[in-house]
Design a protein around this motif. Sequence first.
Motif, PDB file in Angstrom:
ATOM      1  N   ARG A  48     106.207  26.166  -4.188  1.00  0.00           N
ATOM      2  CA  ARG A  48     105.213  26.722  -5.115  1.00  0.00           C
ATOM      3  C   ARG A  48     104.229  27.613  -4.375  1.00  0.00           C
ATOM      4  NH1 ARG A  48     102.819  21.589  -8.046  1.00  0.00           N
ATOM      5  NH2 ARG A  48     101.106  23.032  -8.388  1.00  0.00           N
ATOM      6  N   ALA A  49     103.752  27.135  -3.229  1.00  0.00           N
ATOM      7  CA  ALA A  49     102.779  27.897  -2.444  1.00  0.00           C
ATOM      8  C   ALA A  49     103.386  29.216  -1.965  1.00  0.00           C
ATOM      9  CB  ALA A  49     102.299  27.062  -1.256  1.00  0.00           C
ATOM     10  N   GLU A  50     104.622  29.162  -1.499  1.00  0.00           N
ATOM     11  CA  GLU A  50     105.289  30.386  -1.044  1.00  0.00           C
ATOM     12  C   GLU A  50     105.481  31.362  -2.194  1.00  0.00           C
ATOM     13  OE1 GLU A  50     108.737  28.674   0.790  1.00  0.00           O
ATOM     14  OE2 GLU A  50     107.651  28.207   2.645  1.00  0.00           O
ATOM     15  N   GLY A  51     105.772  30.853  -3.379  1.00  0.00           N
ATOM     16  CA  GLY A  51     105.895  31.712  -4.558  1.00  0.00           C
ATOM     17  C   GLY A  51     104.579  32.380  -4.907  1.00  0.00           C
ATOM     18  N   THR A  52     103.497  31.645  -4.782  1.00  0.00           N
ATOM     19  CA  THR A  52     102.172  32.208  -5.037  1.00  0.00           C
ATOM     20  C   THR A  52     101.877  33.331  -4.056  1.00  0.00           C
ATOM     21  OG1 THR A  52     101.341  30.137  -5.951  1.00  0.00           O
ATOM     22  CG2 THR A  52      99.697  31.678  -5.081  1.00  0.00           C
ATOM     23  N   ILE A  53     102.206  33.111  -2.791  1.00  0.00           N
ATOM     24  CA  ILE A  53     101.963  34.134  -1.771  1.00  0.00           C
ATOM     25  C   ILE A  53     102.810  35.382  -2.054  1.00  0.00           C
ATOM     26  CG2 ILE A  53     102.205  34.688   0.684  1.00  0.00           C
ATOM     27  CD1 ILE A  53     101.580  31.631   1.176  1.00  0.00           C
ATOM     28  N   LEU A  54     104.055  35.189  -2.441  1.00  0.00           N
ATOM     29  CA  LEU A  54     104.909  36.332  -2.782  1.00  0.00           C
ATOM     30  C   LEU A  54     104.331  37.125  -3.949  1.00  0.00           C
ATOM     31  CD1 LEU A  54     108.487  34.820  -2.416  1.00  0.00           C
ATOM     32  CD2 LEU A  54     107.411  36.545  -0.954  1.00  0.00           C
ATOM     33  N   GLN A 118     104.441  47.826 -13.460  1.00  0.00           N
ATOM     34  CA  GLN A 118     105.189  46.888 -14.298  1.00  0.00           C
ATOM     35  C   GLN A 118     105.932  45.836 -13.482  1.00  0.00           C
ATOM     36  OE1 GLN A 118     107.523  49.503 -16.802  1.00  0.00           O
ATOM     37  NE2 GLN A 118     105.954  49.483 -18.398  1.00  0.00           N
ATOM     38  N   TYR A 119     106.594  46.228 -12.423  1.00  0.00           N
ATOM     39  CA  TYR A 119     107.365  45.271 -11.622  1.00  0.00           C
ATOM     40  C   TYR A 119     106.449  44.210 -11.009  1.00  0.00           C
ATOM     41  CZ  TYR A 119     110.342  43.230  -8.088  1.00  0.00           C
ATOM     42  OH  TYR A 119     111.025  42.342  -7.307  1.00  0.00           O
ATOM     43  N   ALA A 120     105.345  44.639 -10.436  1.00  0.00           N
ATOM     44  CA  ALA A 120     104.437  43.677  -9.798  1.00  0.00           C
ATOM     45  C   ALA A 120     103.865  42.707 -10.822  1.00  0.00           C
ATOM     46  CB  ALA A 120     103.305  44.400  -9.079  1.00  0.00           C
ATOM     47  N   ILE A 121     103.603  43.198 -12.020  1.00  0.00           N
ATOM     48  CA  ILE A 121     103.061  42.314 -13.049  1.00  0.00           C
ATOM     49  C   ILE A 121     104.113  41.292 -13.463  1.00  0.00           C
ATOM     50  CG2 ILE A 121     102.230  42.227 -15.439  1.00  0.00           C
ATOM     51  CD1 ILE A 121     100.788  44.912 -14.865  1.00  0.00           C
ATOM     52  N   VAL A 122     105.322  41.750 -13.723  1.00  0.00           N
ATOM     53  CA  VAL A 122     106.399  40.823 -14.100  1.00  0.00           C
ATOM     54  C   VAL A 122     106.675  39.831 -12.969  1.00  0.00           C
ATOM     55  CG1 VAL A 122     108.865  40.676 -14.612  1.00  0.00           C
ATOM     56  CG2 VAL A 122     107.454  42.353 -15.788  1.00  0.00           C
ATOM     57  N   GLU A 123     106.556  40.288 -11.732  1.00  0.00           N
ATOM     58  CA  GLU A 123     106.807  39.434 -10.569  1.00  0.00           C
ATOM     59  C   GLU A 123     105.868  38.220 -10.531  1.00  0.00           C
ATOM     60  OE1 GLU A 123     106.018  40.873  -6.409  1.00  0.00           O
ATOM     61  OE2 GLU A 123     108.202  40.942  -6.388  1.00  0.00           O
ATOM     62  N   MET A 124     104.705  38.334 -11.149  1.00  0.00           N
ATOM     63  CA  MET A 124     103.777  37.201 -11.206  1.00  0.00           C
ATOM     64  C   MET A 124     104.403  36.013 -11.923  1.00  0.00           C
ATOM     65  SD  MET A 124     100.122  38.850 -12.141  1.00  0.00           S
ATOM     66  CE  MET A 124      99.615  40.393 -11.436  1.00  0.00           C
ATOM     67  N   ASN A 125     105.318  36.292 -12.836  1.00  0.00           N
ATOM     68  CA  ASN A 125     105.962  35.197 -13.561  1.00  0.00           C
ATOM     69  C   ASN A 125     106.827  34.330 -12.653  1.00  0.00           C
ATOM     70  OD1 ASN A 125     104.848  35.459 -16.082  1.00  0.00           O
ATOM     71  ND2 ASN A 125     106.453  36.795 -16.854  1.00  0.00           N
ATOM     72  N   GLY A 126     107.233  34.848 -11.514  1.00  0.00           N
ATOM     73  CA  GLY A 126     108.062  34.064 -10.597  1.00  0.00           C
ATOM     74  C   GLY A 126     107.359  32.811 -10.104  1.00  0.00           C
ATOM     75  N   SER A 127     106.127  32.969  -9.656  1.00  0.00           N
ATOM     76  CA  SER A 127     105.402  31.781  -9.170  1.00  0.00           C
ATOM     77  C   SER A 127     105.055  30.847 -10.320  1.00  0.00           C
ATOM     78  CB  SER A 127     104.153  32.182  -8.387  1.00  0.00           C
ATOM     79  OG  SER A 127     103.232  32.851  -9.212  1.00  0.00           O
ATOM     80  N   LEU A 128     104.816  31.416 -11.515  1.00  0.00           N
ATOM     81  CA  LEU A 128     104.543  30.551 -12.668  1.00  0.00           C
ATOM     82  C   LEU A 128     105.799  29.783 -13.068  1.00  0.00           C
ATOM     83  CD1 LEU A 128     102.232  32.791 -14.879  1.00  0.00           C
ATOM     84  CD2 LEU A 128     101.592  30.905 -13.362  1.00  0.00           C
ATOM     85  N   ALA A 129     106.952  30.420 -12.983  1.00  0.00           N
ATOM     86  CA  ALA A 129     108.206  29.730 -13.307  1.00  0.00           C
ATOM     87  C   ALA A 129     108.442  28.577 -12.334  1.00  0.00           C
ATOM     88  CB  ALA A 129     109.374  30.704 -13.282  1.00  0.00           C
ATOM     89  N   MET A 130     108.145  28.810 -11.058  1.00  0.00           N
ATOM     90  CA  MET A 130     108.301  27.746 -10.062  1.00  0.00           C
ATOM     91  C   MET A 130     107.337  26.605 -10.350  1.00  0.00           C
ATOM     92  SD  MET A 130     109.026  29.597  -6.427  1.00  0.00           S
ATOM     93  CE  MET A 130     108.242  31.178  -6.605  1.00  0.00           C
ATOM     94  N   LEU A 131     106.105  26.951 -10.702  1.00  0.00           N
ATOM     95  CA  LEU A 131     105.117  25.920 -11.026  1.00  0.00           C
ATOM     96  C   LEU A 131     105.563  25.126 -12.248  1.00  0.00           C
ATOM     97  CD1 LEU A 131     102.402  24.536 -10.663  1.00  0.00           C
ATOM     98  CD2 LEU A 131     101.338  26.438 -11.892  1.00  0.00           C
ATOM     99  N   ARG A 132     106.003  25.813 -13.282  1.00  0.00           N
ATOM    100  CA  ARG A 132     106.469  25.129 -14.496  1.00  0.00           C
ATOM    101  C   ARG A 132     107.649  24.220 -14.170  1.00  0.00           C
ATOM    102  NH1 ARG A 132     108.552  28.773 -19.262  1.00  0.00           N
ATOM    103  NH2 ARG A 132     110.199  29.058 -17.741  1.00  0.00           N
ATOM    104  N   SER A 133     108.569  24.707 -13.370  1.00  0.00           N
ATOM    105  CA  SER A 133     109.737  23.922 -12.989  1.00  0.00           C
ATOM    106  C   SER A 133     109.329  22.643 -12.259  1.00  0.00           C
ATOM    107  CB  SER A 133     110.650  24.773 -12.112  1.00  0.00           C
ATOM    108  OG  SER A 133     111.709  24.020 -11.613  1.00  0.00           O
ATOM    109  N   SER A 134     108.329  22.746 -11.405  1.00  0.00           N
ATOM    110  CA  SER A 134     107.890  21.561 -10.648  1.00  0.00           C
ATOM    111  C   SER A 134     107.189  20.539 -11.532  1.00  0.00           C
ATOM    112  CB  SER A 134     106.971  21.965  -9.507  1.00  0.00           C
ATOM    113  OG  SER A 134     105.714  22.378  -9.985  1.00  0.00           O
ATOM    114  N   LEU A 135     106.703  20.975 -12.690  1.00  0.00           N
ATOM    115  CA  LEU A 135     106.001  20.067 -13.603  1.00  0.00           C
ATOM    116  C   LEU A 135     106.923  19.442 -14.643  1.00  0.00           C
ATOM    117  CD1 LEU A 135     102.826  22.234 -14.276  1.00  0.00           C
ATOM    118  CD2 LEU A 135     102.926  20.120 -12.935  1.00  0.00           C
ATOM    119  N   GLU A 136     108.081  20.009 -14.834  1.00  0.00           N
ATOM    120  CA  GLU A 136     108.985  19.505 -15.864  1.00  0.00           C
ATOM    121  C   GLU A 136     109.470  18.114 -15.493  1.00  0.00           C
ATOM    122  OE1 GLU A 136     111.665  22.831 -16.176  1.00  0.00           O
ATOM    123  OE2 GLU A 136     110.396  23.753 -17.698  1.00  0.00           O
TER     124      GLU A 136
END
Length: 140
Positions: A48-54, A118-136
Amino acid sequence: MDYAQFKVESEKVWDVLDAKVLPPTLQDDIARLKELAASLEDPRQRWRAEGTILSIEGVIREGEAAKEEPWSDAMNEAVQVHSAASDDSGTKAERIARITAAMAEIGRIADSAPSDEQYAIVEMNGSLAMLRSSLEPDAE
């Protein structure tokens, strides 16, 4: 070090991304985040932390690529939505719902953003997807 400490430090970096002029210490702050992420013992938290940094680095790359102002209002809005979605408050179900809604909102923001962001904004969803996955429920 635990993820909560990383989260506090990463939020400080996200907060400066709203500024039109980035602080000269930003690269040092990111290097420190990488060190903190590497020190996390739990592999899911480290991921999750690495995704946030990315995500942070992606936002910065897109801002540096822009010849004029670092980012648009759309980018600033997306950073704020991402930050709110990453909040640790609430139950797992509430957090998952907040993250899911934020991902949809970030997608909507990206659709109306300048093409160079646009790409950088959409890329923010990557760390959110990882966070959501870790909470499921099946992540535990």
